[in-house]
Write a protein that holds these residues in place. Structure first.
Motif, PDB file in Angstrom:
ATOM      1  N   GLN A  63       0.824  -1.204   0.000  1.00 19.46           N
ATOM      2  CA  GLN A  63       0.000   0.000   0.000  1.00 19.46           C
ATOM      3  C   GLN A  63       0.865   1.262   0.000  1.00 19.46           C
ATOM      4  O   GLN A  63       0.580   2.223  -0.731  1.00 19.46           O
ATOM      5  CB  GLN A  63      -0.914  -0.011   1.226  1.00 19.46           C
TER       6      GLN A  63
ATOM      7  N   GLU B 241       2.126   1.975  -3.424  1.00 19.54           N
ATOM      8  CA  GLU B 241       1.124   2.653  -4.254  1.00 19.54           C
ATOM      9  C   GLU B 241       1.054   4.134  -3.928  1.00 19.54           C
ATOM     10  O   GLU B 241       0.975   4.991  -4.823  1.00 19.54           O
ATOM     11  CB  GLU B 241      -0.249   2.026  -4.042  1.00 19.54           C
TER      12      GLU B 241
ATOM     13  N   TRP C 277       1.876   7.400  -6.320  1.00 23.19           N
ATOM     14  CA  TRP C 277       0.864   8.464  -6.482  1.00 23.19           C
ATOM     15  C   TRP C 277       1.470   9.832  -6.204  1.00 23.19           C
ATOM     16  O   TRP C 277       1.320  10.784  -6.982  1.00 23.19           O
ATOM     17  CB  TRP C 277      -0.294   8.146  -5.540  1.00 23.19           C
TER      18      TRP C 277
ATOM     19  N   TYR D  89      -3.009   2.279   4.074  1.00 20.56           N
ATOM     20  CA  TYR D  89      -4.375   2.769   4.040  1.00 20.56           C
ATOM     21  C   TYR D  89      -5.083   2.540   5.370  1.00 20.56           C
ATOM     22  O   TYR D  89      -4.738   1.643   6.145  1.00 20.56           O
ATOM     23  CB  TYR D  89      -5.165   2.068   2.936  1.00 20.56           C
TER      24      TYR D  89
ATOM     25  N   ARG E  16      -9.256   5.455  -1.887  1.00 19.35           N
ATOM     26  CA  ARG E  16      -8.683   4.648  -2.975  1.00 19.35           C
ATOM     27  C   ARG E  16      -9.841   4.146  -3.835  1.00 19.35           C
ATOM     28  O   ARG E  16     -10.728   3.446  -3.356  1.00 19.35           O
ATOM     29  CB  ARG E  16      -7.907   3.470  -2.388  1.00 19.35           C
TER      30      ARG E  16
ATOM     31  N   PHE F 295      -7.304   7.707  -6.993  1.00 18.35           N
ATOM     32  CA  PHE F 295      -7.585   8.345  -5.711  1.00 18.35           C
ATOM     33  C   PHE F 295      -8.614   9.447  -5.913  1.00 18.35           C
ATOM     34  O   PHE F 295      -8.517  10.229  -6.869  1.00 18.35           O
ATOM     35  CB  PHE F 295      -6.300   8.933  -5.108  1.00 18.35           C
TER      36      PHE F 295
END
Length: 506
Positions: A396, A399, A403, A450, A471, A500
């Motif tokens: 996570q 990711e 981003w 997250y 997400r 997102f």
């Protein structure tokens, strides 16, 4: 994978017990048995197979070393935020020489070092047992297989084998220091202990204990006084220039803040319960060594050296260091040391006044204790379950790092609770620093990836505003804290990401 590890243990245990007499008398059988134990050790590592967040911080330093920026986290910022210099150099060399990826190199080398610990347990156990044998008696090298089997079941070694961290290499160096001292190679031991000091701060314990052990042996006539002198010289050849370079490069002698003294007894208690398969046989072996007096003084002295390494390692970690990693990270070298000590102690005690036949009790006990360790690996909440959670959180955070790197303005500064992993994904697009940085472009204090719900807590300083994103297509949320004066622009840029969706707090 759990079934594969348990099945591998059952097959290996059955084979070792059934073929023990052949293993005891035939070198080819011992080689085959050791190869099978190494295969099981690799299988045990693959059960976890997770790269840790602190490993990513090391990757960042190693990448900069290989690229010519020096041992720094961010180019131009000479801050010594690591304690594993030798490991950084080792994993940077393939990148510098062959343009190999640092993370892949580190994982392969750490896993190989963990396998090296299993092999070192084999050789160290046999070396100690040979010291106790009467003249003309053939050594029983099968005991090394039992020690290797028990080491292969060591949980911490398996967790951190494929982690990309320095712990397997540090454990291997400690075991090799023991081998060199038992083989009466004090200069080699000094060089190896210098490597241990440059790999982990706990190497100072190994340096001190080994030096005192050699001085005591010299005072008893077992060594000349050249032995402790050669050991110290072998260590100083590397430690003196390394220390001089650190003082010159970072402008300090000791990095970081002074530790807060005080043992963490709950930490020790949980570690002890999870490692009874190593602590109990080691305690029994130590008790018999005290109760049964006899010859084999050199072998007994070597055993007490290994016990001292293990005990002082525990004491150093409890008093001087705070271990925030899973599976008792900083105590990973202790179970292999106890495994070698327990099996070698049996060999030493059984060798006086004459060696006994190759008893099946040894492989049976080693197999059972290894099975207990494997059971802990798959059932203890601090082991497999936590490592899998850790793995998911790492995915996570990766990711999130992608981003931020793609949708923040170039040159943005992100202060994060997990800077290592985020920095590994951000590259040169975004500068990632620790949470103590002043007035960053954006702050990301959460260390766990997250969240399962929207969290609008605005508990950072007035420099920041909270912004929550969902997400897309999942029930997961992430809270970020852009700088107050640029909050609208930064949130608008991050909201452009298709994965997102910005949701304002109410």
């Amino acid at each position: 994978m759990i079934y594969a590890v348990v099945g591998g243990w059952l097959v290996l245990a059955a084979l070792v017990i059934a073929a023990w007499q052949r293993i005891a008398h035939d070198r080819r059988w011992r080689i085959a048995a050791l190869a099978l134990v190494l295969g099981f050790a690799l299988l045990h590592q693959l059960l976890f197979a997770t790269v840790t967040e602190d490993a990513y911080a090391s990757f960042r330093y190693a990448q900069n070393i290989a690229d010519g920026a020096g041992p720094v986290f961010n180019a131009g910022d000479r801050t010594e935020g690591y304690a594993n210099f030798l490991w950084l150099v080792v994993i940077a060399l393939p990148r510098a020489a062959f343009d190999a990826a640092v993370p892949a190199t580190a994982v392969v080398l750490s896993a190989a070092a963990a396998l090296g610990c299993v092999a070192a347990a084999y050789f160290l156990t046999n070396r100690i047992v040979v010291l106790a044998l009467p003249a003309g008696v053939q050594p029983r090298r099968a005991l090394g297989v039992a020690a290797a089997l028990l080491t292969a079941g060591a949980n911490g070694l398996a967790v951190y084998g494929p982690s990309g961290t320095e712990l397997p290499m540090f454990t291997l160096l400690v075991l090799c220091v023991g081998c060199a001292l038992v083989a009466r190679r004090p200069v080699v031991a000094g060089v190896l202990v210098a490597g241990a000091v440059m790999t982990r701060p706990e190497g100072l314990v190994v340096l001190l204990i080994a030096g005192l052990w050699l001085a005591y042996a010299a005072s008893r006539g077992r060594h000349t006084w050249w032995a402790p002198a050669g050991f110290v010289l072998g260590a100083l050849v590397f430690l003196v220039p390394w220390t001089a370079w650190r003082v010159t490069y970072y402008h300090h002698f000791v990095s970081g803040e002074l530790p807060s003294l005080g043992p963490d007894w709950s930490y020790l208690g949980s570690f002890s319960l999870a490692h009874l398969a190593f602590l109990l046989p080691a305690a029994v072996a130590g008790g018999f060594l005290i109760a049964i007096r006899g010859q084999a003084g050199q072998a007994r002295s070597a055993l007490w050296l290994l016990f001292a390494f293990a005990v002082c390692q525990v004491a150093f970690v409890l008093i001087f260091e705070t271990d925030t990693g899973l599976s008792w990270r900083l105590l990973a070298p202790v179970p292999p040391l106890l495994a070698v000590s327990a099996v070698a102690a049996y060999g030493v005690l059984a060798s006086a006044p004459r060696p006994r036949t190759a008893s099946l009790a040894v492989p049976a006990a080693a197999a059972v204790l290894t099975g207990v360790a494997v059971a802990v690996s798959v059932s203890d909440p601090q082991m497999l379950a936590s490592v899998r959670t850790w793995h998911n959180q790492g995915a996570q955070l990766a990711e999130i790092g992608d981003w931020l790197a793609r949708y923040l303005p170039p040159g943005s500064v992100v202060s994060a609770g997990t800077p290592g992993l985020l920095a590994s994904r951000a590259g040169a697009q975004v500068l990632v620093v620790g949470l103590d940085a002043d007035r960053s472009t954006l702050a990301l204090p959460d260390r766990s990836g997250y969240a399962s719900h929207q969290d609008c807590a605005d508990d950072l300083s007035a420099w920041y505003r909270v912004a929550t994103f969902q997400r897309t297509g999942t029930p997961y949320w992430i809270s970020v804290y852009p700088r107050a004066e640029d909050a609208s622009r930064l949130v608008e840029g991050l909201d452009r990401a298709p994965g997102f969706r910005y949701v304002a707090c109410r």
